[in-house]
Design a protein around this motif. Structure first.
Motif, short mmCIF file in Angstrom:
data_model
loop_
_atom_site.label_atom_id
_atom_site.label_comp_id
_atom_site.label_asym_id
_atom_site.label_seq_id
_atom_site.Cartn_x
_atom_site.Cartn_y
_atom_site.Cartn_z
N LYS A 602 -2.52 -8.79 -74.30
CA LYS A 602 -3.94 -8.54 -74.53
C LYS A 602 -4.44 -9.29 -75.75
O LYS A 602 -5.57 -9.78 -75.80
CB LYS A 602 -4.18 -7.04 -74.75
N LEU A 603 -3.57 -9.37 -76.74
CA LEU A 603 -3.99 -10.04 -77.96
C LEU A 603 -4.23 -11.52 -77.72
O LEU A 603 -5.22 -12.09 -78.17
CB LEU A 603 -2.93 -9.88 -79.05
N PHE A 604 -3.28 -12.13 -77.02
CA PHE A 604 -3.38 -13.58 -76.90
C PHE A 604 -4.32 -14.03 -75.80
O PHE A 604 -4.98 -15.05 -75.92
CB PHE A 604 -1.98 -14.18 -76.65
N LEU A 605 -4.33 -13.28 -74.74
CA LEU A 605 -5.09 -13.78 -73.61
C LEU A 605 -6.39 -12.99 -73.39
O LEU A 605 -6.88 -12.87 -72.28
CB LEU A 605 -4.23 -13.75 -72.35
N ALA A 606 -6.87 -12.44 -74.48
CA ALA A 606 -8.16 -11.76 -74.36
C ALA A 606 -9.22 -12.79 -73.99
O ALA A 606 -9.09 -13.97 -74.29
CB ALA A 606 -8.51 -11.11 -75.69
N LEU A 607 -10.26 -12.29 -73.34
CA LEU A 607 -11.34 -13.19 -72.98
C LEU A 607 -12.11 -13.56 -74.25
O LEU A 607 -12.60 -12.69 -74.96
CB LEU A 607 -12.27 -12.47 -71.99
N LYS A 608 -12.16 -14.83 -74.53
CA LYS A 608 -12.85 -15.21 -75.77
C LYS A 608 -14.30 -15.55 -75.47
O LYS A 608 -14.57 -16.26 -74.50
CB LYS A 608 -12.16 -16.41 -76.42
N PRO A 609 -15.17 -15.09 -76.28
CA PRO A 609 -16.58 -15.44 -76.05
C PRO A 609 -16.79 -16.93 -76.28
O PRO A 609 -16.15 -17.52 -77.16
CB PRO A 609 -17.34 -14.62 -77.08
N ALA A 610 -17.64 -17.50 -75.49
CA ALA A 610 -17.92 -18.93 -75.65
C ALA A 610 -18.57 -19.17 -77.00
O ALA A 610 -19.36 -18.35 -77.46
CB ALA A 610 -18.85 -19.40 -74.54
N PRO A 611 -18.23 -20.25 -77.64
CA PRO A 611 -18.83 -20.51 -78.94
C PRO A 611 -20.32 -20.82 -78.79
O PRO A 611 -20.74 -21.37 -77.76
CB PRO A 611 -18.08 -21.73 -79.45
N VAL A 612 -21.05 -20.42 -79.76
CA VAL A 612 -22.48 -20.73 -79.72
C VAL A 612 -22.67 -22.01 -80.52
O VAL A 612 -22.33 -22.08 -81.70
CB VAL A 612 -23.30 -19.60 -80.36
N LEU A 613 -23.15 -23.02 -79.85
CA LEU A 613 -23.39 -24.27 -80.57
C LEU A 613 -24.79 -24.19 -81.13
O LEU A 613 -25.76 -24.22 -80.39
CB LEU A 613 -23.27 -25.46 -79.62
N GLU A 614 -24.87 -24.06 -82.40
CA GLU A 614 -26.23 -23.96 -82.92
C GLU A 614 -26.46 -24.94 -84.06
O GLU A 614 -25.53 -25.47 -84.67
CB GLU A 614 -26.57 -22.55 -83.33
N SER A 615 -27.73 -25.14 -84.28
CA SER A 615 -28.12 -26.14 -85.27
C SER A 615 -27.73 -25.69 -86.67
O SER A 615 -27.85 -24.51 -87.01
CB SER A 615 -29.63 -26.30 -85.20
N PRO A 616 -27.26 -26.62 -87.47
CA PRO A 616 -26.99 -26.27 -88.87
C PRO A 616 -28.28 -25.93 -89.62
O PRO A 616 -28.24 -25.45 -90.74
CB PRO A 616 -26.34 -27.53 -89.43
N PHE A 617 -29.40 -26.18 -88.99
CA PHE A 617 -30.66 -25.93 -89.67
C PHE A 617 -31.24 -24.57 -89.31
O PHE A 617 -32.33 -24.22 -89.73
CB PHE A 617 -31.68 -27.02 -89.33
N LYS A 618 -30.47 -23.83 -88.51
CA LYS A 618 -30.97 -22.52 -88.14
C LYS A 618 -31.05 -21.64 -89.40
O LYS A 618 -30.17 -21.70 -90.24
CB LYS A 618 -30.02 -21.88 -87.13
#
Lengths: 1098, 424
Positions: A602-618
């Protein structure tokens, strides 16, 4: 002579000090001796009598300073030339002095007296330059001298010297912060200055010394707004930035109801954005009308003033000014109006690359919040092959922020071209940008992914690596569909050497090993072979991959995993050793292994949330845009936080300018005359406030403009007056021309007495005219030029007609009102005239009120027949025509009993519709009262056609206090905050008493309840008749018959509580008199005494 | 505000320093040098560099870095704009702004900097005021000064600083009253390889040289002011008048100045005055490439296309190029791989071309992208945006002499990229 010998001594002393210092100077090093000799001959040259030699020496010294060489040992020789006649020598000595004074404090003191002398020079420029150098000498001992000099200069006649004083303030502050309190006083004084020359510098000083003292700005806010356009560019930047902060603390968020009427408002406002500014006033009306209906938010007129006056500066040639206005609009303007700044910002993109860099950073932040604003300019952000890389990357950032469903195809096509660029950093940034577009816009995700996969076969490794990293992020969103891509990437491990890319591939394979069950173990095998040669991040991912495979496919990979973990155990990097130890404990079941190993999968193969690609200017917009802190995304020293909008607007009346400011005026008489003219004056003046000087420049012949400019410099505060006189003259001409029309047009009361006022004042004015003519020559020339320039007048008139109510005219009106009415100084427009302020004001402005009272009474003298209270009624302005957008409202205390409720004071209101369209549904709302007070609203006026007048009566129970009743006056389109404040004399109604009753009652109201005041009667008011008339005008009392003709008695009761109010005026020889008021309510008594006193003494 | 200023030349020497507050050690520039090393190109040095105690804001002009040291919050554009203003002033004074010119006139530079800032806050930046304070050095004046010992610091006090029109000197007198206006328009366009325009915009400026006596008040109107999308003005122009009537009304500074700059957006179609035929190929497997480029005029309304300069950054694999120019000269820098072709004037009868072969590094694979071509050109006497000045009434009573004549001279300059995109 003694001085020079002192110098020589000093010189000897200091050169011995200087020598070791010189020895430390690394720059001179080897040629020490020859340099030293050169200095000797410099000293000789400085000591000589010839200016040319001195100059030559100074030039060489300055060249040394410029190169950063140490020339401090020449200090004594140089300093004694401070009083040299030759200007250039003197200037260069100043340069030297300022540079080295800090190091040679004692010697620097020798020069001070020269500057002190300079401070007294009759020439303003010499005074200024003396102050400038004096304040630049960073020697703590002279702080008191500097303080004194600054204080003196702050009240100098010349605005240029005052400007220099403002510059000196931060210098002194940085030298000795202890002086803060005194400096704030000076700043406060200079803030009140009305010249454009001073404004920028003093705000600069304000920002450096006491940016937290926002209260100092209140009184000067409107003035600063109006002066802004004529301030020099650098001052504009500072003022705009400061006003942005100010507005954030004082006004309400114009977008507070954004969510409520998102769609609606957009439609309503559309037109207003596109149109030209000339019609802005009109539009605003239109635009605000529906807004008022929908939501309670009404923009403070001061807020509007700021926005309107800064807008033209978007066309400044100075990028810093444009940026300052842009950030002001971004932070302060209603959402729909922000759009205007986009065009100007895009224009700046054609400027130098450093400017572009800063502007693009800000555009990037703005485009996140307000994407629509820059969308029309999308193509302006296309990248040129000649742009520097940092500009390209920023443009990419903006393009990415602007991407949406409709334009994504064009943007992607551009991106494809960019990938072919030779600038690899830029290509990498482009790939990341594609990744972000793909995450943000679902429709193109597959297209982007395919494109990126194609890039995997690119010849450039960097491109491939970057693509891998981005693909990894994209795949995380929907891995099940893309096992092909994962397989493809697995193959790449053979070729790609960039660690980040390798790590990404390994992570991908590990994470989705179930999708590629055959390949994954093979990859691990290869990696195990090359483990020792990998970079650290790759090693960590190999361990991860091993762990994940062990958990899913232990049969094939058990041995491999153990091999990898063993390698990792002896790695040089402790992170890797730690990781290996941790993972071994977790996945390899041993008898000791704790509860955790059960959950390893469970620890290793947990479903990982997709990264949010966001602007550095946010979220960078929490920094004030355009600031250094915003650019660095970190708080810079001295950064002032941009405050959040207040929940409720603070009292706007603080920005009203008080009367005492005007008492400074040189000639009171003249002042008074001017006030009579004010309504006209203010109409045009206020409207064109900011343009005033610009306009007059264009309207009047340039010669006179210069004249007035010079005159201004010559005579400090006087200049302000003369300016106004010019204005007055213009008005006079105009008025003479259209006098017959004027009466009907006048928005002020058209009552009989008003007219007399005008006439009388006209007369007086012509008297004073000659006087003022003598005072300033420029004035006459100005008026002449005005005569000739009829265009100017026409323009003015036009303006007056179309003008809108900026706060300034109202302010001026207030002053004018003072003349006609005694106490209503704050009534004009503030919704919440603070109850504490008002009474104080009515007392403070005592002397003025006295003036005014006299005027109004003298009117009464002219019409002695009208003794009935009705005729003496004074009407007060509730809503000015301009502020009410054509609707003007006046009220008077009719002194009639208010039939619905005996405890109420009847207020008769007169509505006049000066607008071209009809006003509907006039009614009142949202009454705000002090406790105990009550209001009986007037019946709604359903229709008031254009040009018509209507009357209505309302009742107010003031509860025997002079507190104001505040309410909103509503039409079908707008709401106006208004308030009614009664003079104390209106809080009573007359009662009839006999002489005996009066004496009896008076006997019961002795001691504390009796107030006696001695006075000298005005020369015109020595007869009984006038006294009675004046008293009854001031207070609603009735006369009590009296046997003696030396005494007049009056009686009344307060309206609410019915307390008796008795007044007696006993006259004596020579105009002396005594006023006695008996009243149970002492406050009322005291106030009444003041009022009656005023009425009688003028 | 601005604490200190360091001038750094291309080789990294600090050759001038000036401090307006207490002295900041020049070692602060080490942070700048670090950033300079990291940047691949000189123009890639970040304009703002944070250091532990200061912030460095720099601009690069004429291969000199102007580095300002800041200690606390100040709008970066404020500093950048000021530094550019300093460079402009130097240029105005010395004709060029080079290291040599600054070193030769170090005293004047110092005097100027002293007047321009007070305690780090700009004081006098108008060139008219500065010239009243400090006379620009001319050869004649330098000679006279050395002989007579007089100075180039103005004797009179700068009254301009006190005036309501601070940009204009007082007491200006000319025997010939003249005013010249140059309308310069630049097109910036990106064109793809098939020749279709991706973006094009026009940026125009009106530079003026006004030599009029007294305090002239001028008005200038345009035939079609609507074309001007966005304008920015010299402070002397009255904003309100422009907004209301679209008329430029101003009291001009004395001498040269930029009256306004304007922008005509890409919505209005822009006719590109030249076309390019190109054929640049690299064959797979061989170390040879072909280069073939022909230029021709297009829509120039009969005006000659002059000063044409073509430059192209060739792929890294190219070792050298053997080309043959039908006109003009070409150079190829084997280090930067920059190909420059100075064409000169385009003769419509005989179109200029550049043909030949390129040698590639042995064994290097075929470059997968084709180079971008930049073209600069000039056309005299043609305005692309067609916003001609129509009316030239002279307001103000002071100038009664011969009306100034005007010589509109149009110099469009097209920086013109042709992207060779094989992906398209």
């Amino acid at each position: 002579m003694s001085a020079s010998s002192a110098f020589n001594e000093e010189k000897g002393g200091s050169s011995s000090v200087g020598e070791p210092e010189y020895g430390h100077d690394p720059a001179s090093g080897g040629i020490f001796s020859s340099d030293y000799k050169r200095h000797d001959d410099l000293k000789e040259m400085l000591d000589s009598n010839k200016d040319s030699l001195k100059l030559e020496a100074m030039k060489r010294i300055v060249a040394m300073i410029a190169r950063g060489k140490n020339a401090s040992d020449l200090f004594p020789a140089v300093v004694k030339n401070v009083a040299c006649k030759n200007i250039e020598v003197k200037k260069l000595v100043y340069v030297y002095l300022v540079r080295y004074a800090e190091e040679q404090q004692d010697l620097a003191l020798l020069s001070i007296s020269t500057f002190q002398r300079g401070l007294k020079d009759p020439n303003q420029l010499i005074r200024a330059s003396a102050l400038r150098v004096l304040s630049s000498i960073r020697v703590t001992i002279i702080v008191p001298i500097m303080m004194l000099a600054i204080k003196e200069a702050a009240s100098d006649m010349s605005p240029y010297v005052r400007k220099t004083a403002a510059h000196a303030i931060p210098k002194l502050y940085s030298l000795d912060p202890e002086q803060k309190d005194q400096l704030i006083e000076v700043i406060e004084k200079l803030l009140a200055d009305k010249t454009t020359l001073v404004a920028g510098s003093v705000v600069m000083a304000f920002e450096e010394v006491c940016p937290e003292r926002i209260d100092l700005i209140h009184k000067n806010y409107r003035k600063l707004c109006n002066l802004l356009i004529d301030v020099e560019e650098w001052g504009q930047v500072v003022i705009i930035n400061m006003l942005t902060r100010y507005a954030r603390t004082q006004f309400l968020n114009p977008n507070m109801n954004e969510s409520l009427l998102e769609e609606g408002s957009d439609k309503t406002f559309y037109g207003s954005d596109e149109d030209e500014d000339e019609e802005e006033e009109e539009k605003e009306k239109k635009a605000e009308a529906p807004m008022a209906k929908r939501k309670p938010y009404v923009m403070d007129p001061d807020h509007r003033l700021l926005l309107r006056n800064t807008k033209p500066l978007l066309q400044s040639r100075n990028a810093a000014v444009v940026m300052a206005v842009a950030q002001l609009y971004f932070h302060l303007a209603p959402k729909v109006e922000v759009g205007v700044i986009a065009k100007a910002l895009v224009r700046l993109l054609r400027s130098h690359s450093e400017v572009q860099y800063v502007v693009l950073q800000n555009v990037a932040t703005m485009s996140i919040k307000r994407r629509g604003m820059f969308e029309p300019y999308l193509k302006s952000f296309y990248i040129r092959s000649t742009d520097p890389t940092q500009i390209k990357v920023l443009k990419l950032e903006v393009l990415t922020n602007l991407a949406n469903e409709t334009n994504i195809s064009t943007i992607l096509r551009e991106f494809q071209t960019y990938i072919k660029s030779m600038d690899k950093d830029f290509v990498a940034a482009t790939i990341q940008a594609i990744g972000r577009c793909a995450t943000n816009i679902g429709e193109v995700r597959d297209t982007c992914l395919n494109g990126l996969v194609q890039l995997l076969s690119n010849r450039d490794e960097l491109v491939v690596a970057e693509s891998v990293v981005v693909i990894k992020k994209l795949l995380q969103m929907q891995p099940e569909k893309h096992s092909d891509i994962i397989k493809h990437m697995a193959k790449l491990t053979d070729n790609i050497q960039v660690p980040m890319a390798r790590a990404s591939i390994l992570w991908l394979i590990g994470e989705y090993c179930e999708h590629v069950p055959k390949i994954a173990p093979d990859v691990l095998r290869k990696m195990a072979k090359s483990f020792t040669n990998e970079e650290d991040i790759v090693k960590l991912q190999i361990i991860n991959l091993a762990a994940k495979l062990y958990l899913t496919n232990s049969k094939q990979t058990k041995l491999l995993t153990q091999y990898v973990l063993n390698l990792a155990k002896y790695d040089q990097n402790y992170d890797i050793r730690d990781r290996a130890r941790f993972i071994r404990q977790l996945i390899v079941p041993t008898e000791k292994s704790g509860a955790l190993s059960k959950y390893a999968k469970k620890l290793f193969l947990a479903l990982k949330p997709a990264p949010v690609l966001e602007s550095p200017f946010k979220d960078r917009d929490h920094f004030q845009l355009g600031s250094l802190s915003h650019l660095l995304n970190a708080k810079a020293g001295g950064y002032q936080e941009l405050p959040d909008w207040p929940e409720a607007a603070p009292d706007p009346s603080v920005r009203n300018v008080e009367v005492p400011e005007w008492t400074k005026c040189s000639s009171r008489e003249k002042r008074k005359e001017k006030r009579v003219e004010k309504p006209f004056y203010s109409d045009s003046e206020g409207e064109s406030g900011p343009t005033e000087s610009a306009d007059s420049e264009s309207d009047s012949a340039s010669g006179s403009e210069m004249g007035s400019g010079l005159e201004e410099s010559g005579s400090g505060s006087e200049s302000e007056g003369s300016e106004e006189e010019d204005e007055k003259d213009k008005k006079k001409i105009k008025k003479d021309l259209k006098k017959p029309v004027k009466e009907s047009e006048s928005e002020q009361s058209s009552e009989e007495e008003e007219r007399k006022h005008q006439r009388k004042s006209d007369q007086q004015k012509s008297d004073s005219e000659s006087e003022s003519d003598e005072e300033s020559d420029s004035e006459s020339s100005q008026s002449e030029s005005d005569d000739s320039d009829s265009e100017a007048d026409v323009k003015k008139k036009k303006k007056a007609a179309e003008s809108k109510p900026p706060p300034k005219p109202v302010k001026k009106d207030t002053k004018k009102e003072k003349k006609e009415m005694s106490l209503l100084d704050l009534d004009d427009f503030e919704p919440a005239a603070s109850p504490q302020v008002t009474p104080v004001n009515s007392f403070l402005s005592n002397s003025l009120v006295t003036d005014l009272e006299g005027l109004s009474l003298s009117d009464a003298v002219l019409s002695p027949a009208n003794i009935s209270p009705c005729s003496a009624l004074k009407s007060y302005e509730l809503l000015h025509r301009i502020r009410g957008e054509g609707l003007s409202v006046e009220y008077c205390f009719s002194r009639q009993p208010f039939s619905p409720d005996g405890n109420m004071v009847a207020v008769q209101m007169q509505f006049t519709n000066n607008a071209t369209s009809e006003a509907k549904n006039l009614h009142m709302e949202d009454v705000k009262l002090q406790s105990g007070m009550r209001v009986k609203e007037f019946p709604e006026i359903e229709l008031l056609p254009a040009g018509e007048t209507a009357t209505a009566v309302m009742g107010i129970d003031f509860c025997d206090s002079t507190q104001a009743a505040n309410f909103q006056l509503c039409t079908h389109t707008r709401k106006f905050f208004v308030s009614i404040q009664p003079p104390v004399g209106e809080l009573m109604r007359p009662v009839f008493l006999t002489e005996n009753e009066f004496k009896k009652e008076q006997g019961q109201l002795m001691g504390m309840n009796e107030i006696t005041e001695k006075l000298t009667l005005d020369a015109k008011c020595r007869n009984e008749h006038t006294i009675v008339q004046r008293v009854t005008t001031a207070a609603n009392l009735s006369r009590v018959p009296c046997g003696s003709d030396k005494e007049c008695r009056f009686a009344g009761r307060t309206v609410t509580s019915g307390s008796l109010v008795l007044a007696t005026v006993a006259t004596k020889e020579g105009g002396a008199a005594q006023l006695t008021v008996n009243c149970e309510k002492m406050v009322i008594g005291t106030m009444l005494v003041k009022d009656v006193l005023l009425a009688l003494t003028q | 505000m601005i604490h200190s200023l360091f001038l750094i030349n291309a080789s990294g020497d600090i050759f001038l320093e000036k401090h307006w507050k207490s002295v900041v050690s020049r070692s602060v520039c080490d942070y700048f040098f670090e950033a300079q090393e990291r940047a691949s190109e000189p123009e890639n040095v970040p304009p703002v560099i944070p250091t532990p105690h200061h912030y460095l804001i720099s601009v690069l002009r004429h291969r000199i870095y102007f580095v300002a040291v800041i200690q606390s919050e100040v709008p970066p554009l404020f500093v950048i704009e000021f530094l550019h203003r300093v460079v402009d002033t130097f240029q105005d004074y010395f004709g060029v702004c080079t290291e040599a010119a600054i070193k030769d006139n170090v005293v004047v530079v110092y005097e100027l900097l002293e007047e321009m800032l007070d305690n780090g806050f700009p004081l006098a930046t108008e060139s008219n005021i500065l010239k009243e304070l400090i006379k620009p050095p001319t050869i004649l004046r330098t000679m006279v000064n050395t002989i007579t010992g007089s100075t180039n610091v103005g004797e009179q006090l700068p009254t301009g600083q006190l005036s309501v029109v601070p940009w204009r000197r007082t007491g200006v007198k000319y025997t010939n009253n003249e005013a010249y206006f140059d309308v310069v328009e630049e097109i910036d366009a990106i064109i793809d390889k098939s020749g279709s325009t991706i973006t094009a915009e026009i940026q125009g400026v009106i530079d003026a040289c006004v030599k009029l006596t007294g305090m002239p008040d001028l008005t200038l109107s345009f035939m079609n002011p609507r074309l001007l999308d966005d304008v920015s003005f010299h402070p002397c122009v009255r904003f309100k008048r422009w907004e209301a009537e679209r008329i430029l009304s101003f009291i001009p500074p004395d001498g040269n100045f930029r009256l306004l700059s304007y922008h005509v957006s890409s919505q209005n179609l822009v006719a590109i005055p030249v076309y390019v035929k190109h054929n640049i190929t690299f064959r797979e497997g061989s170390s040879q490439g072909r280069f073939d480029l022909t230029l021709g005029p297009k829509q120039t309304m009969g005006k000659a296309v002059e000063a044409v300069l073509v430059s192209s950054q060739l792929p890294r694999g190219v070792l050298n190029a053997n080309l043959n120019a039908s006109q003009g000269t070409y150079t190829f820098d084997p280090v930067t791989k920059m190909l420059t072709w100075d064409v000169g004037k385009i003769n419509p009868q005989k179109l200029p071309s550049l043909k030949g072969s390129m040698n590639l590094q042995a064994g290097a694979s075929k470059p997968d992208e084709n180079p971008t071509i930049n073209i600069q050109l000039k056309i005299q006497q043609m305005a692309i945006s067609v916003s001609t000045v129509t009316r030239w009434p002279l307001g103000g009573a002071k100038c009664t002499k011969a009306p100034p004549h005007m010589t509109p001279e149009t110099t469009p300059l097209a920086g013109y990229d042709s992207d060779e995109a094989s992906l398209r």
